[in-house]
Design a protein around this motif. Structure first.
Motif, PDB file in Angstrom:
ATOM      1  N   LEU A 195     -50.701  58.829 -78.950  1.00  0.00           N
ATOM      2  CA  LEU A 195     -50.381  57.480 -78.484  1.00  0.00           C
ATOM      3  C   LEU A 195     -51.057  56.406 -79.339  1.00  0.00           C
ATOM      4  CD1 LEU A 195     -50.436  57.887 -74.603  1.00  0.00           C
ATOM      5  CD2 LEU A 195     -48.477  57.814 -76.150  1.00  0.00           C
ATOM      6  N   GLU A 260     -45.956  50.151 -68.999  1.00  0.00           N
ATOM      7  CA  GLU A 260     -46.168  50.878 -70.258  1.00  0.00           C
ATOM      8  C   GLU A 260     -45.144  51.992 -70.428  1.00  0.00           C
ATOM      9  OE1 GLU A 260     -50.188  52.198 -70.367  1.00  0.00           O
ATOM     10  OE2 GLU A 260     -50.996  50.206 -70.801  1.00  0.00           O
ATOM     11  N   ALA A 261     -44.813  52.674 -69.349  1.00  0.00           N
ATOM     12  CA  ALA A 261     -43.809  53.741 -69.425  1.00  0.00           C
ATOM     13  C   ALA A 261     -42.434  53.159 -69.744  1.00  0.00           C
ATOM     14  CB  ALA A 261     -43.758  54.521 -68.115  1.00  0.00           C
ATOM     15  N   THR A 264     -42.358  52.119 -73.389  1.00  0.00           N
ATOM     16  CA  THR A 264     -42.312  53.315 -74.240  1.00  0.00           C
ATOM     17  C   THR A 264     -40.915  53.915 -74.248  1.00  0.00           C
ATOM     18  OG1 THR A 264     -44.634  53.803 -73.745  1.00  0.00           O
ATOM     19  CG2 THR A 264     -43.318  55.587 -74.661  1.00  0.00           C
ATOM     20  N   THR A 274     -41.368  60.001 -73.297  1.00  0.00           N
ATOM     21  CA  THR A 274     -42.057  59.012 -72.467  1.00  0.00           C
ATOM     22  C   THR A 274     -42.837  59.658 -71.343  1.00  0.00           C
ATOM     23  OG1 THR A 274     -40.280  57.447 -72.956  1.00  0.00           O
ATOM     24  CG2 THR A 274     -41.718  56.873 -71.139  1.00  0.00           C
ATOM     25  N   VAL A 277     -46.693  59.169 -71.029  1.00  0.00           N
ATOM     26  CA  VAL A 277     -47.085  57.822 -70.617  1.00  0.00           C
ATOM     27  C   VAL A 277     -46.749  57.604 -69.141  1.00  0.00           C
ATOM     28  CG1 VAL A 277     -46.854  55.360 -71.114  1.00  0.00           C
ATOM     29  CG2 VAL A 277     -46.668  57.013 -72.968  1.00  0.00           C
ATOM     30  N   LYS A 280     -49.384  59.042 -66.965  1.00  0.00           N
ATOM     31  CA  LYS A 280     -50.580  58.211 -66.950  1.00  0.00           C
ATOM     32  C   LYS A 280     -50.390  56.986 -66.067  1.00  0.00           C
ATOM     33  CE  LYS A 280     -53.154  59.572 -70.943  1.00  0.00           C
ATOM     34  NZ  LYS A 280     -54.218  59.109 -71.836  1.00  0.00           N
ATOM     35  N   ASN A 433     -54.761  53.074 -73.456  1.00  0.00           N
ATOM     36  CA  ASN A 433     -53.519  53.740 -73.113  1.00  0.00           C
ATOM     37  C   ASN A 433     -53.178  53.661 -71.647  1.00  0.00           C
ATOM     38  OD1 ASN A 433     -53.228  54.532 -75.744  1.00  0.00           O
ATOM     39  ND2 ASN A 433     -54.296  56.458 -75.456  1.00  0.00           N
TER      40      ASN A 433
END
Length: 434
Positions: A195, A260-261, A264, A274, A277, A280, A433
């Motif tokens: 990442l 963020e996902a 991405t 993806t 991410v 996370k 991240n």
């Protein structure tokens, strides 16, 4: 130099991805097709993601199966499958309806070149294909449905060993689970490194793919692009947001935690890529690991709402370019076909034309339509993937909400979703991240 690296490392991933994408667009606009020289940067990023996806899915699913009781998995599984089937079905209907409303494809003609028809696959073959003849081959060929099936079976076997009455067997089961937890730690540390390279990869992807597109193709298919983007907006705003509201999930907080996902997914065009991410983001949102660890990997493979919307629109376009009227029965058949085909779509970039070819062949529509839409597919793929990832995250949130309501009603509690538990399972998140 060290200070620059620390600043880069600690910058939010969403900011870095956005910067890489914008720089890629600028390079594409300035250098045009010559920007394809940057393609290796993007291809390296995709290879790194594909490299980590299989071990990530395996260790995450095995761990998720063992996080809760067998009864919890029996509840979560049907909920996830019902959710994905329902939203995909609605997506196809929206795509067909929007394309029919604007009479998509009217006045267009087929390209001169012929496209070879692919081999069709029956529904029985698709179902049988979930069970691999060779586990190693399924892993090597990244057959995600087979990998998920094997991971769940292994996870169930380990869970059965852990709960066995024989202390020796139980101890061995615990040892295998500890081994999986260690593999999970290793996988997530490798993921953190990948990442950090992500913005460079996104820069290469944006510059090389968009720089090679023909402006004439974009203008010619402007109606398709506008219709598709509008359909995506309707699906997200009506279907997903409505579900969040119905299940009392804070909509603003959901998009904040999932941003963020979503970015991405938009920048990479890869649902499977993806997934790291997304997991996370689910951890940041406080979702129970036994829910997110099962629902998100499954969704990255079978939840293709964006593809379903696109297939519905393409079917209407294909019918119109050959002046074929679609009856209600024909549309119902297309809905079913597109739903099944999109669910079987691989969550990687470039799968769109292949899936479209299969659907058009089965529906008896002109395969040459693939040649019409291929030039602007990249402009649709990014938004399509973002829609898929949004659906994955919505599904994880609402299923997590139903599980927590059941626990509250029964007077039980779960530590699977606690921050301390997840930090132990995955290792400390990298600040840049999460």
């Amino acid at each position: 130099m060290l200070r620059i690296w620390k600043y880069y490392r600690d910058t939010s991933l969403i900011v870095k991805l956005a910067a890489g994408f914008v720089l890629g667009l600028i390079v594409a606009a300035v250098f045009g097709s010559s920007a394809s020289a940057l393609s290796p940067l993007g291809q390296l990023f995709l290879r790194l993601l594909q490299m980590i996806v299989i071990p990530l899915v395996v260790v995450t699913l095995i761990g998720a199966v063992n996080m809760g009781s067998p009864g919890s998995l029996a509840r979560i599984g049907p909920k996830a499958i019902l959710y994905y089937l329902s939203t995909t079905l609605v997506a196809v209907v929206i795509g067909l309806g929007a394309a029919s409303l604007v009479d998509l494809g009217a006045g267009m003609s087929l390209p001169q070149e012929k496209i070879e028809s692919p081999e069709t696959t029956s529904a029985a073959d698709v179902l049988l294909g979930i069970v691999p003849e060779n586990i190693v081959s399924a892993l090597a060929n990244a057959n995600m449905l087979s990998v998920i099936f094997v991971a769940i079976i292994v996870g169930l076997a380990i869970s059965a060993m852990r709960h066995a009455n024989d202390s020796v067997v139980s101890g061995r089961g615990e040892g295998l689970l500890n081994l999986v937890s260690g593999a999970k730690d290793v996988t997530y540390r490798i993921l953190d490194g990948i990442l950090q390279y992500a913005p460079v990869g996104v820069f290469g992807l944006a510059a090389s793919t968009i720089g090679g597109q023909s402006l004439d193709a974009v203008v010619t298919l402007g109606t398709l692009i506008g219709t598709y983007y509008g359909s995506i907006a309707v699906h997200i705003a009506v279907v997903y947001v409505l579900l969040l509201v119905l299940f009392r999930v804070n909509v603003l907080r959901f998009f904040k935690n999932s941003s963020e996902a979503l970015v991405t997914g938009f920048t990479t065009g890869s649902s499977s890529g993806t997934l790291p991410v997304a997991l996370k983001c689910a951890r940041k949102a406080g979702l129970a690991e036994n829910v997110s660890g099962f629902v998100l990997p499954l969704g990255a493979t079978v939840n293709m709402d964006g593809a379903a919307l696109r297939l519905g629109a393409y079917a209407v376009l294909a019918a119109n370019v050959v002046d074929k009227d679609l009856s209600f029965t024909a549309m119902a058949g297309l809905v079913l076909t597109a739903t099944l085909v999109s669910i079987g779509a691989a969550g990687i970039p470039g799968a769109g034309p292949v899936v479209l070819s299969i659907m058009l062949t089965q529906a008896g529509l002109p395969l040459e339509v693939v040649g019409i839409v291929a030039g602007v597919d990249i402009l649709l793929n990014s938004v399509s993937t973002m829609c898929n990832v949004t659906g994955d995250m919505v599904g994880a949130h609402i299923i997590d909400k139903t599980e927590k309501r059941r626990q509250a009603k029964d007077g039980t509690s779960s530590t699977a979703g606690s921050a301390s538990q997840k930090a132990t399972d995955y290792g400390p998140p990298s600040p840049g991240n999460v």
